[in-house]
Design a protein around this motif. Structure first.
Motif, PDB file in Angstrom:
ATOM      1  N   THR A  90     -66.619 -90.596  33.945  1.00  0.00           N
ATOM      2  CA  THR A  90     -65.365 -91.315  34.188  1.00  0.00           C
ATOM      3  C   THR A  90     -64.955 -91.235  35.656  1.00  0.00           C
ATOM      4  O   THR A  90     -64.021 -91.910  36.065  1.00  0.00           O
ATOM      5  N   GLY A  91     -65.631 -90.381  36.416  1.00  0.00           N
ATOM      6  CA  GLY A  91     -65.292 -90.216  37.823  1.00  0.00           C
ATOM      7  C   GLY A  91     -64.043 -89.392  38.046  1.00  0.00           C
ATOM      8  O   GLY A  91     -63.386 -89.511  39.075  1.00  0.00           O
ATOM      9  N   SER A  92     -63.718 -88.521  37.081  1.00  0.00           N
ATOM     10  CA  SER A  92     -62.520 -87.681  37.216  1.00  0.00           C
ATOM     11  C   SER A  92     -62.823 -86.468  38.090  1.00  0.00           C
ATOM     12  O   SER A  92     -63.869 -85.836  37.949  1.00  0.00           O
ATOM     13  N   LEU A  93     -61.886 -86.152  38.953  1.00  0.00           N
ATOM     14  CA  LEU A  93     -62.024 -85.010  39.858  1.00  0.00           C
ATOM     15  C   LEU A  93     -60.739 -84.198  39.815  1.00  0.00           C
ATOM     16  O   LEU A  93     -59.646 -84.748  39.966  1.00  0.00           O
ATOM     17  N   HIS A  94     -60.870 -82.897  39.613  1.00  0.00           N
ATOM     18  CA  HIS A  94     -59.736 -81.974  39.625  1.00  0.00           C
ATOM     19  C   HIS A  94     -59.885 -81.098  40.865  1.00  0.00           C
ATOM     20  O   HIS A  94     -60.896 -80.415  41.026  1.00  0.00           O
ATOM     21  N   VAL A  95     -58.887 -81.131  41.725  1.00  0.00           N
ATOM     22  CA  VAL A  95     -58.911 -80.369  42.972  1.00  0.00           C
ATOM     23  C   VAL A  95     -57.828 -79.300  42.895  1.00  0.00           C
ATOM     24  O   VAL A  95     -56.664 -79.604  42.637  1.00  0.00           O
ATOM     25  N   SER A  96     -58.238 -78.037  43.116  1.00  0.00           N
ATOM     26  CA  SER A  96     -57.291 -76.915  43.118  1.00  0.00           C
ATOM     27  C   SER A  96     -57.159 -76.388  44.533  1.00  0.00           C
ATOM     28  O   SER A  96     -58.153 -76.160  45.222  1.00  0.00           O
TER      29      SER A  96
END
Length: 176
Positions: free
Chosen positions: A97-103
């Protein structure tokens, strides 16, 4: 008569309760056949007696709490730092899905009046926010860069993270 019977039953119950020893008990320590350290109040041959006043039994390693310390001088400028915790540098993200989680991690602590902004491929992607987690959707396949900036309440940049390169891997929609 019922009162006397109840009183007698109560007295018998109290008398049958075990008497506790208020003196300090000894604690014994030994290693079992697997080398596991065992503590018990039951004596065993070869067990070492531990005194509860012994520093080894009661001391704990002091945690670093300097992050909570207030500066001695309230006018002293605090040096903030910002770093991208996730994804790591040159990490491949596999998400169709091209989801990116940045912390993001901010040190010494995240001032609620401050805002953090994410730069995606060198451009401001979202408006500054007061949360340290960003979620991006539909990121294209390939190599991308991200960087975080921390802004004070006046909008001045007070810290910038290192630039991180990551790779988005999405299954191809081209049929073979």
């Amino acid at each position: 008569m019922a009162f006397r019977s109840a009183l007698l039953s109560l007295l018998i119950f109290i008398m049958l309760l075990p008497v506790t020893n208020l003196a300090a008990k000894e604690i014994y320590m030994w290693r079992d056949e697997n080398g596991v350290l065992v503590f018990s109040d039951t004596k065993r041959p070869g067990a070492k007696v531990i005194s509860l006043a012994d520093d080894k039994a009661t001391s704990m390693k002091k945690a670093d709490t300097s992050i909570f310390d207030k500066p001695d001088n309230p006018n002293k400028k605090i040096e903030y730092g910002v770093a991208i915790v996730s994804p790591s540098h040159e990490e491949t993200i596999r998400d169709n899905t091209g989801s990116l989680h940045v912390s993001i991690r901010i040190t010494p602590s995240f001032n609620p009046k401050y805002k953090v902004q994410l730069l995606f491929n060198g451009k401001r992607n979202t408006p500054p926010q007061s949360k340290s987690v960003f979620v991006m959707r539909n990121v294209d396949r390939g190599a991308h860069t991200i960087q975080a900036q921390l802004f004070d309440e006046k909008g001045n940049a007070v810290a910038t993270s290192e630039q991180i390169t990551f790779f988005m891997h999405r299954a191809s929609s081209i049929a073979k």
